[in-house]
Design an enzyme around this catalytic site. Structure first.
Site, PDB file in Angstrom:
ATOM      1  N   GLN A  89      41.281  33.196 107.225  1.00 52.99           N
ATOM      2  CA  GLN A  89      41.401  32.448 108.489  1.00 52.99           C
ATOM      3  C   GLN A  89      40.079  31.789 108.886  1.00 52.99           C
ATOM      4  OE1 GLN A  89      43.658  31.463 110.845  1.00 52.99           O
ATOM      5  NE2 GLN A  89      45.231  32.138 109.421  1.00 52.99           N
ATOM      6  N   ALA A 134      40.551  45.800 108.846  1.00 51.94           N
ATOM      7  CA  ALA A 134      39.759  47.008 108.558  1.00 51.94           C
ATOM      8  C   ALA A 134      38.267  46.712 108.747  1.00 51.94           C
ATOM      9  CB  ALA A 134      40.036  47.490 107.139  1.00 51.94           C
ATOM     10  N   HIS A 192      44.913  38.214 115.795  1.00 54.88           N
ATOM     11  CA  HIS A 192      45.910  39.245 115.548  1.00 54.88           C
ATOM     12  C   HIS A 192      45.754  40.279 116.660  1.00 54.88           C
ATOM     13  CE1 HIS A 192      48.822  41.301 113.267  1.00 54.88           C
ATOM     14  NE2 HIS A 192      48.113  41.750 112.259  1.00 54.88           N
ATOM     15  N   GLU A 211      67.272  30.482  88.655  1.00 54.40           N
ATOM     16  CA  GLU A 211      68.311  30.746  89.664  1.00 54.40           C
ATOM     17  C   GLU A 211      67.789  31.550  90.851  1.00 54.40           C
ATOM     18  OE1 GLU A 211      71.077  29.481  90.115  1.00 54.40           O
ATOM     19  OE2 GLU A 211      71.644  28.653  88.172  1.00 54.40           O
ATOM     20  N   GLU A 236      64.544  27.230  91.856  1.00 58.80           N
ATOM     21  CA  GLU A 236      65.472  26.378  92.614  1.00 58.80           C
ATOM     22  C   GLU A 236      65.215  26.523  94.121  1.00 58.80           C
ATOM     23  OE1 GLU A 236      69.562  26.584  91.390  1.00 58.80           O
ATOM     24  OE2 GLU A 236      70.270  25.688  93.261  1.00 58.80           O
TER      25      GLU A 236
HETATM   26  N1  LIG Z   1      45.215  35.717 106.260  1.00 59.14           N
HETATM   27  C1  LIG Z   1      45.746  34.901 107.153  1.00 59.14           C
HETATM   28  O1  LIG Z   1      46.075  33.768 106.820  1.00 59.14           O
HETATM   29  C2  LIG Z   1      45.933  35.314 108.588  1.00 59.14           C
HETATM   30  C3  LIG Z   1      46.921  34.686 109.357  1.00 59.14           C
HETATM   31  C4  LIG Z   1      46.970  34.933 110.724  1.00 59.14           C
HETATM   32  C5  LIG Z   1      46.083  35.861 111.284  1.00 59.14           C
HETATM   33  N2  LIG Z   1      45.168  36.506 110.494  1.00 59.14           N
HETATM   34  C6  LIG Z   1      44.233  37.426 111.112  1.00 59.14           C
HETATM   35  O2  LIG Z   1      42.937  36.844 111.047  1.00 59.14           O
HETATM   36  C7  LIG Z   1      41.940  37.861 110.900  1.00 59.14           C
HETATM   37  C8  LIG Z   1      41.154  37.589 109.627  1.00 59.14           C
HETATM   38  O3  LIG Z   1      42.055  37.732 108.538  1.00 59.14           O
HETATM   39  P1  LIG Z   1      41.767  37.167 107.100  1.00 59.14           P
HETATM   40  O4  LIG Z   1      43.032  37.286 106.316  1.00 59.14           O
HETATM   41  O5  LIG Z   1      41.049  35.894 107.179  1.00 59.14           O
HETATM   42  O6  LIG Z   1      40.818  38.309 106.594  1.00 59.14           O
HETATM   43  P2  LIG Z   1      40.231  38.514 105.176  1.00 59.14           P
HETATM   44  O7  LIG Z   1      40.323  37.273 104.358  1.00 59.14           O
HETATM   45  O8  LIG Z   1      40.737  39.781 104.616  1.00 59.14           O
HETATM   46  O9  LIG Z   1      38.747  38.692 105.745  1.00 59.14           O
HETATM   47  C9  LIG Z   1      37.815  38.931 105.013  1.00 59.14           C
HETATM   48  C10 LIG Z   1      36.533  38.699 105.819  1.00 59.14           C
HETATM   49  O10 LIG Z   1      36.159  39.934 106.408  1.00 59.14           O
HETATM   50  C11 LIG Z   1      34.909  40.304 105.831  1.00 59.14           C
HETATM   51  N3  LIG Z   1      34.848  41.772 105.742  1.00 59.14           N
HETATM   52  C12 LIG Z   1      35.805  42.646 105.330  1.00 59.14           C
HETATM   53  N4  LIG Z   1      35.367  43.907 105.424  1.00 59.14           N
HETATM   54  C13 LIG Z   1      34.109  43.832 105.931  1.00 59.14           C
HETATM   55  C14 LIG Z   1      33.141  44.786 106.280  1.00 59.14           C
HETATM   56  N5  LIG Z   1      33.352  46.109 106.138  1.00 59.14           N
HETATM   57  N6  LIG Z   1      31.945  44.342 106.755  1.00 59.14           N
HETATM   58  C15 LIG Z   1      31.700  43.032 106.920  1.00 59.14           C
HETATM   59  N7  LIG Z   1      32.575  42.074 106.601  1.00 59.14           N
HETATM   60  C16 LIG Z   1      33.776  42.468 106.128  1.00 59.14           C
HETATM   61  C17 LIG Z   1      34.900  39.623 104.461  1.00 59.14           C
HETATM   62  O11 LIG Z   1      33.638  39.523 103.957  1.00 59.14           O
HETATM   63  P3  LIG Z   1      33.417  39.643 102.366  1.00 59.14           P
HETATM   64  O12 LIG Z   1      33.996  38.376 101.784  1.00 59.14           O
HETATM   65  O13 LIG Z   1      31.961  39.735 102.266  1.00 59.14           O
HETATM   66  O14 LIG Z   1      34.176  40.860 101.910  1.00 59.14           O
HETATM   67  C18 LIG Z   1      35.489  38.277 104.853  1.00 59.14           C
HETATM   68  O15 LIG Z   1      34.568  37.462 105.502  1.00 59.14           O
HETATM   69  C19 LIG Z   1      42.702  39.174 110.865  1.00 59.14           C
HETATM   70  O16 LIG Z   1      42.762  39.695 112.160  1.00 59.14           O
HETATM   71  C20 LIG Z   1      44.081  38.770 110.392  1.00 59.14           C
HETATM   72  O17 LIG Z   1      45.075  39.686 110.778  1.00 59.14           O
HETATM   73  C21 LIG Z   1      45.076  36.245 109.158  1.00 59.14           C
END
Ligand SMILES: NC(=O)c1ccc[n+]([C@@H]2O[C@H](COP(=O)([O-])OP(=O)(O)OC[C@H]3O[C@@H](n4cnc5c(N)ncnc54)[C@H](OP(=O)(O)O)[C@@H]3O)[C@@H](O)[C@H]2O)c1
Length: 351
Positions: free
Chosen positions: A41, A101, A124, A244, A248
């Site tokens: 995001q 997390a 979220h 199938e 599709e």
């Molecule tokens: N995925 C979606 O499209 C989506 C859609 C709607 C809402 N959301 C919400 O948006 C928020 C972000 O989601 P996301 O999917 O973008 O998350 P994500 O890709 O899993 O986020 C990863 C980010 O968090 C960092 N991170 C993870 N663990 C960490 C830690 N212990 N210390 C420091 N940095 C840490 C990662 O850094 P590194 O790269 O260094 O690990 C990276 O910058 C969440 O609340 C999610 O529920 C997501």
């Protein structure tokens, strides 16, 4: 807000007609918006806001692929890209877009960076609603707001570049400044939302966790696999079973659903297909309804979030997830998918 009739139910929604980009820029003109996390995001929202003229800084842990990606995307270390805590201190709006997390792990450092009148923004409801598990309880003197795009961060960006948008829900959990709503709507418009609809943090997290475990991903993967396995068991080739079941759907039918709805797709298929689909849809609906009931109960009770936090907080969580994903990737069904996609005319031309 505009009152719109959704199939007989009136809802109040916001588009850029009610809340223009110019207004969003005006509301945010003195704000520094810090996007913490450059995962999925983070990039979509940060780049859209930047292109819309909002003052955006990214906070990301250093020496990571995500940091390098932020640099490639034009964020400049020491100017518009900083380590997480350093960035958080600079912002007036803190967009907390680490993984759910990750948000728990880093919270003790973030809470120290929040100044009176800041806005703490989530995409979220997870961290706030399940505070007993996450420990995330913001101080009383900040706004706590949410804009949750109903799509992957990747499409938040690609749709923006296409000139379309992803719809988002919005909510206000805490309004300290009296400006929480205008800040929320301005951010919702600035990240490129299609239309914005009101929700609460609870409703957002309950529906979102249900949706991704259900029709959007879990249920979809499960029913596809069931049908593919059934066809294979009865001697159909991988190519026939995959076409199938998946090809599709993704190359034809779901596109028609996206453009005109399921009703239109039904009425534009053969009458043989219509008869069968109308007869079988209620059987599938009734068969999965108890699974959905269990799912929703487990979401509301916090059982699902407990599992997510336990699994995704382990130091080797990425390796473990990758192992499970590899099983899916290496299955006959999805290997067949790779081959089927490579045979699409547009991909064959590239060979
Ligand atoms: N995925 C979606 O499209 C989506 C859609 C709607 C809402 N959301 C919400 O948006 C928020 C972000 O989601 P996301 O999917 O973008 O998350 P994500 O890709 O899993 O986020 C990863 C980010 O968090 C960092 N991170 C993870 N663990 C960490 C830690 N212990 N210390 C420091 N940095 C840490 C990662 O850094 P590194 O790269 O260094 O690990 C990276 O910058 C969440 O609340 C999610 O529920 C997501």
């Amino acid at each position: 807000m505009a009152k719109i009739n959704f199939g007989g139910v009136e809802e109040e929604v916001i588009t850029s007609e009610e809340f223009s980009l110019e207004k969003a820029r005006e509301v945010l003109k003195d704000e520094i918006v810090v996007v913490l996390g450059y995962g999925v995001q983070g990039p979509g929202q940060a780049l859209n806001m930047k292109d819309n003229g909002i003052n955006v800084i990214v906070g990301q842990r250093e020496k990571s692929k995500s940091w390098d990606r932020a640099v490639q995307d034009g964020f400049v270390p020491g100017k518009t890209l900083f380590p997480i805590e350093k960035a958080a201190r600079k912002g007036t709006v803190i967009q907390y877009l680490l993984s759910d997390a990750g948000q728990v792990a880093v919270w003790p450092n973030i809470i120290k960076c929040l100044d009176k009148g800041n806005a703490l923004y989530f995409s979220h409801g997870f961290s706030i609603v399940y505070k007993d598990q996450t420990g995330i309880v913001p101080p009383d003197n900040v706004d706590v707001i949410l804009v949750a795009p109903k799509g992957s961060g990747r499409t938040v960006r690609t749709n923006f570049l296409d000139g379309s948008g992803i719809n988002s829900s919005f909510a206000i959990h805490q309004d300290f400044t009296g400006r929480a709503k205008e800040r929320t709507l301005a951010l919702g418009i600035a990240i490129g939302s299609g239309y914005l609809f009101p929700t609460t943090f609870e409703k957002e997290v309950h529906s979102d966790l249900t949706g991704e475990r259900g029709v959007l991903m879990g249920c979809l993967a499960g029913v596809m696999e069931a049908q593919y396995n059934l066809l294979r068991k009865h001697g159909h080739s991988p190519s026939e079973a995959f076409n199938e079941t998946v090809e599709e759907l993704t190359q034809s039918l779901i596109r028609l659903v996206a453009e005109n709805g399921m009703d239109w797709m039904f009425s534009n298929c053969s009458t043989t297909a219509q008869r069968g689909a109308l007869d079988w849809a209620p059987k599938f609906r009734d068969a999965v309804a108890p699974v959905f009931d269990t799912l929703y109960k487990k979401v509301v009770s916090g059982e699902e979030t407990r599992r997510v936090l336990e699994a995704n907080s382990a130091p080797d969580y990425r390796e473990k997830l990758d192992k499970e994903l590899d099983v899916l990737k290496n299955s006959e069904m999805w290997q067949t998918g790779t081959t089927v996609r490579s045979l699409r005319p547009e991909n064959r031309k590239k060979l």
